[in-house]
Design a protein around this motif. Structure first.
Motif, PDB file in Angstrom:
ATOM      1  N   ALA A 203       0.848  -1.212   0.000  1.00 38.43           N
ATOM      2  CA  ALA A 203       0.000   0.000   0.000  1.00 38.43           C
ATOM      3  C   ALA A 203       0.879   1.255   0.000  1.00 38.43           C
ATOM      4  O   ALA A 203       0.582   2.234  -0.696  1.00 38.43           O
ATOM      5  N   HIS A 204       1.967   1.208   0.755  1.00 37.88           N
ATOM      6  CA  HIS A 204       2.881   2.359   0.777  1.00 37.88           C
ATOM      7  C   HIS A 204       3.461   2.594  -0.616  1.00 37.88           C
ATOM      8  O   HIS A 204       3.556   3.742  -1.089  1.00 37.88           O
ATOM      9  N   TYR A 205       3.854   1.508  -1.277  1.00 36.29           N
ATOM     10  CA  TYR A 205       4.390   1.631  -2.644  1.00 36.29           C
ATOM     11  C   TYR A 205       3.340   2.232  -3.583  1.00 36.29           C
ATOM     12  O   TYR A 205       3.625   3.159  -4.351  1.00 36.29           O
ATOM     13  N   LEU A 206       2.121   1.716  -3.510  1.00 41.11           N
ATOM     14  CA  LEU A 206       1.058   2.209  -4.405  1.00 41.11           C
ATOM     15  C   LEU A 206       0.757   3.682  -4.099  1.00 41.11           C
ATOM     16  O   LEU A 206       0.610   4.498  -5.022  1.00 41.11           O
ATOM     17  N   LYS A 207       0.675   4.020  -2.821  1.00 44.32           N
ATOM     18  CA  LYS A 207       0.349   5.403  -2.432  1.00 44.32           C
ATOM     19  C   LYS A 207       1.378   6.383  -2.986  1.00 44.32           C
ATOM     20  O   LYS A 207       1.037   7.464  -3.464  1.00 44.32           O
ATOM     21  N   THR A 208       2.654   5.975  -2.935  1.00 47.74           N
ATOM     22  CA  THR A 208       3.716   6.902  -3.343  1.00 47.74           C
ATOM     23  C   THR A 208       4.001   6.847  -4.848  1.00 47.74           C
ATOM     24  O   THR A 208       4.447   7.833  -5.432  1.00 47.74           O
ATOM     25  N   LYS A 209       3.717   5.706  -5.506  1.00 44.61           N
ATOM     26  CA  LYS A 209       4.103   5.559  -6.920  1.00 44.61           C
ATOM     27  C   LYS A 209       2.916   5.378  -7.871  1.00 44.61           C
ATOM     28  O   LYS A 209       2.989   5.750  -9.032  1.00 44.61           O
ATOM     29  N   LYS A 210       1.835   4.765  -7.396  1.00 43.66           N
ATOM     30  CA  LYS A 210       0.696   4.459  -8.295  1.00 43.66           C
ATOM     31  C   LYS A 210      -0.601   4.722  -7.532  1.00 43.66           C
ATOM     32  O   LYS A 210      -1.357   3.785  -7.211  1.00 43.66           O
ATOM     33  N   PRO A 211      -0.876   5.998  -7.225  1.00 42.12           N
ATOM     34  CA  PRO A 211      -1.919   6.312  -6.238  1.00 42.12           C
ATOM     35  C   PRO A 211      -3.349   6.013  -6.678  1.00 42.12           C
ATOM     36  O   PRO A 211      -4.250   6.024  -5.840  1.00 42.12           O
ATOM     37  N   ARG A 212      -3.583   5.735  -7.972  1.00 33.37           N
ATOM     38  CA  ARG A 212      -4.951   5.405  -8.386  1.00 33.37           C
ATOM     39  C   ARG A 212      -5.237   3.895  -8.242  1.00 33.37           C
ATOM     40  O   ARG A 212      -6.328   3.424  -8.541  1.00 33.37           O
ATOM     41  N   SER A 213      -4.250   3.166  -7.776  1.00 33.92           N
ATOM     42  CA  SER A 213      -4.397   1.705  -7.650  1.00 33.92           C
ATOM     43  C   SER A 213      -5.126   1.350  -6.357  1.00 33.92           C
ATOM     44  O   SER A 213      -5.333   2.194  -5.490  1.00 33.92           O
ATOM     45  N   LYS A 214      -5.471   0.057  -6.233  1.00 37.08           N
ATOM     46  CA  LYS A 214      -6.170  -0.412  -5.037  1.00 37.08           C
ATOM     47  C   LYS A 214      -5.612  -1.770  -4.621  1.00 37.08           C
ATOM     48  O   LYS A 214      -5.156  -2.540  -5.468  1.00 37.08           O
ATOM     49  N   LEU A 215      -5.670  -2.014  -3.313  1.00 34.75           N
ATOM     50  CA  LEU A 215      -5.195  -3.295  -2.759  1.00 34.75           C
ATOM     51  C   LEU A 215      -6.302  -3.921  -1.923  1.00 34.75           C
ATOM     52  O   LEU A 215      -6.856  -3.264  -1.035  1.00 34.75           O
ATOM     53  N   ILE A 216      -6.607  -5.168  -2.222  1.00 32.79           N
ATOM     54  CA  ILE A 216      -7.595  -5.911  -1.420  1.00 32.79           C
ATOM     55  C   ILE A 216      -6.893  -7.099  -0.777  1.00 32.79           C
ATOM     56  O   ILE A 216      -6.157  -7.832  -1.452  1.00 32.79           O
ATOM     57  N   VAL A 217      -7.118  -7.288   0.532  1.00 32.10           N
ATOM     58  CA  VAL A 217      -6.621  -8.484   1.220  1.00 32.10           C
ATOM     59  C   VAL A 217      -7.816  -9.399   1.451  1.00 32.10           C
ATOM     60  O   VAL A 217      -8.748  -9.040   2.187  1.00 32.10           O
ATOM     61  N   LEU A 218      -7.815 -10.567   0.819  1.00 30.13           N
ATOM     62  CA  LEU A 218      -8.863 -11.564   1.021  1.00 30.13           C
ATOM     63  C   LEU A 218      -8.356 -12.529   2.086  1.00 30.13           C
ATOM     64  O   LEU A 218      -7.313 -13.171   1.901  1.00 30.13           O
ATOM     65  N   ASP A 219      -9.081 -12.618   3.191  1.00 30.14           N
ATOM     66  CA  ASP A 219      -8.542 -13.354   4.344  1.00 30.14           C
ATOM     67  C   ASP A 219      -9.425 -14.546   4.700  1.00 30.14           C
ATOM     68  O   ASP A 219     -10.654 -14.415   4.768  1.00 30.14           O
ATOM     69  N   ALA A 220      -8.778 -15.686   4.980  1.00 27.89           N
ATOM     70  CA  ALA A 220      -9.500 -16.889   5.406  1.00 27.89           C
ATOM     71  C   ALA A 220      -9.792 -16.847   6.910  1.00 27.89           C
ATOM     72  O   ALA A 220     -10.243 -17.854   7.478  1.00 27.89           O
ATOM     73  N   LYS A 221      -9.530 -15.697   7.558  1.00 29.60           N
ATOM     74  CA  LYS A 221      -9.743 -15.550   9.008  1.00 29.60           C
ATOM     75  C   LYS A 221     -10.566 -14.281   9.292  1.00 29.60           C
ATOM     76  O   LYS A 221     -10.619 -13.374   8.458  1.00 29.60           O
ATOM     77  N   ASP A 222     -11.127 -14.249  10.511  1.00 25.02           N
ATOM     78  CA  ASP A 222     -11.828 -13.031  10.932  1.00 25.02           C
ATOM     79  C   ASP A 222     -10.971 -12.168  11.848  1.00 25.02           C
ATOM     80  O   ASP A 222     -11.329 -11.020  12.119  1.00 25.02           O
ATOM     81  N   THR A 223      -9.892 -12.731  12.358  1.00 22.20           N
ATOM     82  CA  THR A 223      -8.997 -11.946  13.227  1.00 22.20           C
ATOM     83  C   THR A 223      -7.558 -12.251  12.832  1.00 22.20           C
ATOM     84  O   THR A 223      -7.274 -13.316  12.258  1.00 22.20           O
ATOM     85  N   PHE A 224      -6.657 -11.318  13.155  1.00 25.72           N
ATOM     86  CA  PHE A 224      -5.247 -11.571  12.847  1.00 25.72           C
ATOM     87  C   PHE A 224      -4.348 -10.816  13.831  1.00 25.72           C
ATOM     88  O   PHE A 224      -4.814  -9.961  14.599  1.00 25.72           O
ATOM     89  N   SER A 225      -3.062 -11.165  13.779  1.00 26.19           N
ATOM     90  CA  SER A 225      -2.070 -10.650  14.720  1.00 26.19           C
ATOM     91  C   SER A 225      -1.959  -9.109  14.641  1.00 26.19           C
ATOM     92  O   SER A 225      -1.903  -8.556  13.546  1.00 26.19           O
TER      93      SER A 225
END
Ligand SMILES: Cc1cc2nc3c(=O)[nH]c(=O)nc-3n(C[C@H](O)[C@H](O)[C@H](O)COP(=O)(O)OP(=O)(O)OC[C@H]3O[C@@H](n4cnc5c(N)ncnc54)[C@H](O)[C@@H]3O)c2cc1C
Length: 424
Positions: A203-225
């Motif tokens: 996300a940091h890379y996209l924000k600084t270099k390709k700001p019109r892009s989007k990142l989705i995290v598809l997770d097999a869990k409801d909670t994480f570390s």
């Protein structure tokens, strides 16, 4: 032939001869105890060195398939364009200088009764105690459509090296405005905060270099570390750019199509420009071959000595082990390695190992100057490594940015310290 390989082969022939002369790998009275360690990562290399430090009489052989070790911690910063892969790479010269015999090959078999390890060329290494530290293998095919060929198009980058660079190159080649999708697996897996650190640095890379892009995290869990900390930081740093989809909202990826970079969930389909599939995992293959992995694919161990609960004389450390409350981290692997070395050095003398205490700290970068951490202390309780109540915790939720910057610097310092201890 390289000197180290020649020396190893000479030793291998001597070892085979001694194994042939002494059935079941039994060692002559008064001879130096022999310990074979398979896997020269954070767990195995640490254990081999600790053994030599504890008792220089122990003959330690480290079997490692790769001449160069490529470390996963901070490899997400390589993917995010903040670091070169060479900063992650280490050789075994200093390990060998400690008097450890390096066997630069793959261990392919274990004769549990005869107490010997078989190597790729057929040579056998007899042992009095064996330490298995093979890290993880990918469960190819556990996610429909995800096999080794698919990983060349949708990299996992969960073992650092070529895969790390492939994902990096795909992000660089993507046009601004593209969709990046990460799929995160169910527990247990290597490095519980790793997918979320990776999401942050992409996300940091996209924000600084390709700001019109989007990142989705598809997770097999409801909670994480470190979830609250990550989510608060995402809201502050990457609003509208990074979306996390939990299991209950359709995050579980059920199949992938590598040719079209499509990820399918119970709730829909996601067409990615760049797809990073972090697949289900299991202990490195030699664990299964040696009979120390159970049906879960991981290795149950005695929390006092880290000896396998399934095969006597074999200890399992690092990611391959079921270490109770301890996460699968490099810090934990290093901690377990030291406890295992102390137990093995005591057991080969016929002694009783003391009750251990182990520690872990995991730093994650949310941005180059924004770090968070989780720490824990563990001890044997109820047949497992359990949390020591009240000893541990996470970074404060309301810390000022200066504290986050200080933790980012600590992450780098921790990496320098541990890699110097293990390989330097
Ligand atoms: C993206 C990412 C970020 C991470 N960040 C962190 C972090 O910030 N902090 C942290 O503490 N942890 C982190 N981790 C987790 C950490 O990398 C692992 O927990 C750690 O590497 C486990 O050590 P190990 O020795 O068990 O396995 P490894 O380090 O993978 O070592 C296993 C070794 O065994 C060798 N091997 C396997 N089988 C054989 C065989 N049959 N014969 C010979 N050699 C063999 C392999 O070649 C390898 O060198 C991260 C992981 C990932 C993926």
């Amino acid at each position: 032939m390289k000197a180290s390989r020649r020396k190893f082969l000479e030793l291998g022939v001597a070892a085979m001869a001694s194994a042939a002369l002494s059935p079941r790998g039994a060692r002559a009275q008064g001879a130096a105890p022999r310990v074979v360690v398979v896997g020269g990562g954070f767990a195995g290399a640490s254990c081999a060195r600790a053994l030599r430090q504890l008792d220089p009489r122990i003959a330690v052989t480290l079997v490692e398939a790769n001449p160069t070790f490529t470390a996963c911690p901070l490899s997400n910063a390589v993917i995010g364009g903040l670091r070169g892969l060479s900063a992650q790479q280490f050789t075994y010269e200093r390990v060998a200088a400690d008097g450890i015999t390096i066997a630069p090959t793959t261990a392919t078999g274990v004769d549990v009764k005869g107490r010997s390890v078989t190597l790729a060329d057929g040579a056998r290494l007899p042992y009095d105690r064996l330490v298995l530290a093979p890290g993880i293998d990918i469960r190819w095919g556990a996610l429909a459509g995800y096999d080794e060929a698919a990983a060349a198009l949708m990299p996992h980058a969960w073992r650092a090296g070529e895969q790390t660079l492939l994902l990096r190159r795909q992000l660089e080649a993507m046009d601004d405005g593209g969709l990046v999708v990460i799929s995160a697996p169910a527990n247990p897996f290597r490095c519980p905060p790793g997918p979320y650190e990776r999401a942050s640095l992409i996300a940091h890379y996209l924000k600084t270099k390709k700001p019109r892009s989007k990142l989705i995290v598809l997770d097999a869990k409801d909670t994480f570390s470190k979830q609250r900390l990550f989510q608060a930081a995402w809201a502050e740093l990457y609003p509208g750019l990074l979306e996390w989809v939990p299991l209950s909202k359709g995050g579980n990826v059920t199949s992938v199509d590598a040719a079209t970079r499509m990820l399918v969930t119970d709730f829909g389909r996601h067409q990615a420009k760049v797809a990073n599939v972090i697949p289900p995992q299991k202990a490195g293959r030699i664990a299964e071959v040696a009979g120390v992995a159970d049906r879960s694919g991981w290795c149950p161990i005695d929390p006092m000595t880290l000896e396998s609960k399934l095969q006597a004389g074999i200890h399992v450390i690092g990611d391959a082990a079921i270490a109770g409350a301890m996460p699968k981290s490099a810090f934990a692997a290093n901690s377990q390695a030291k406890v295992c070395a102390a137990a093995v050095a005591t057991l080969v003398r016929g002694g009783t190992p003391p009750v251990p205490k182990l520690i872990n700290t995991c730093y994650s970068l949310v941005a180059p100057d924004y770090g968070i951490s989780v720490a824990g202390v563990y001890h044997p309780a109820g047949g497992q490594l359990a949390d020591v109540p009240g000893a541990g915790g996470v970074s404060p939720a309301d810390a000022p940015r200066a504290a986050r910057a200080a933790e980012a610097a600590l992450a780098e310092a921790w990496f320098r310290t541990i890699t110097t201890e293990v390989f330097g």
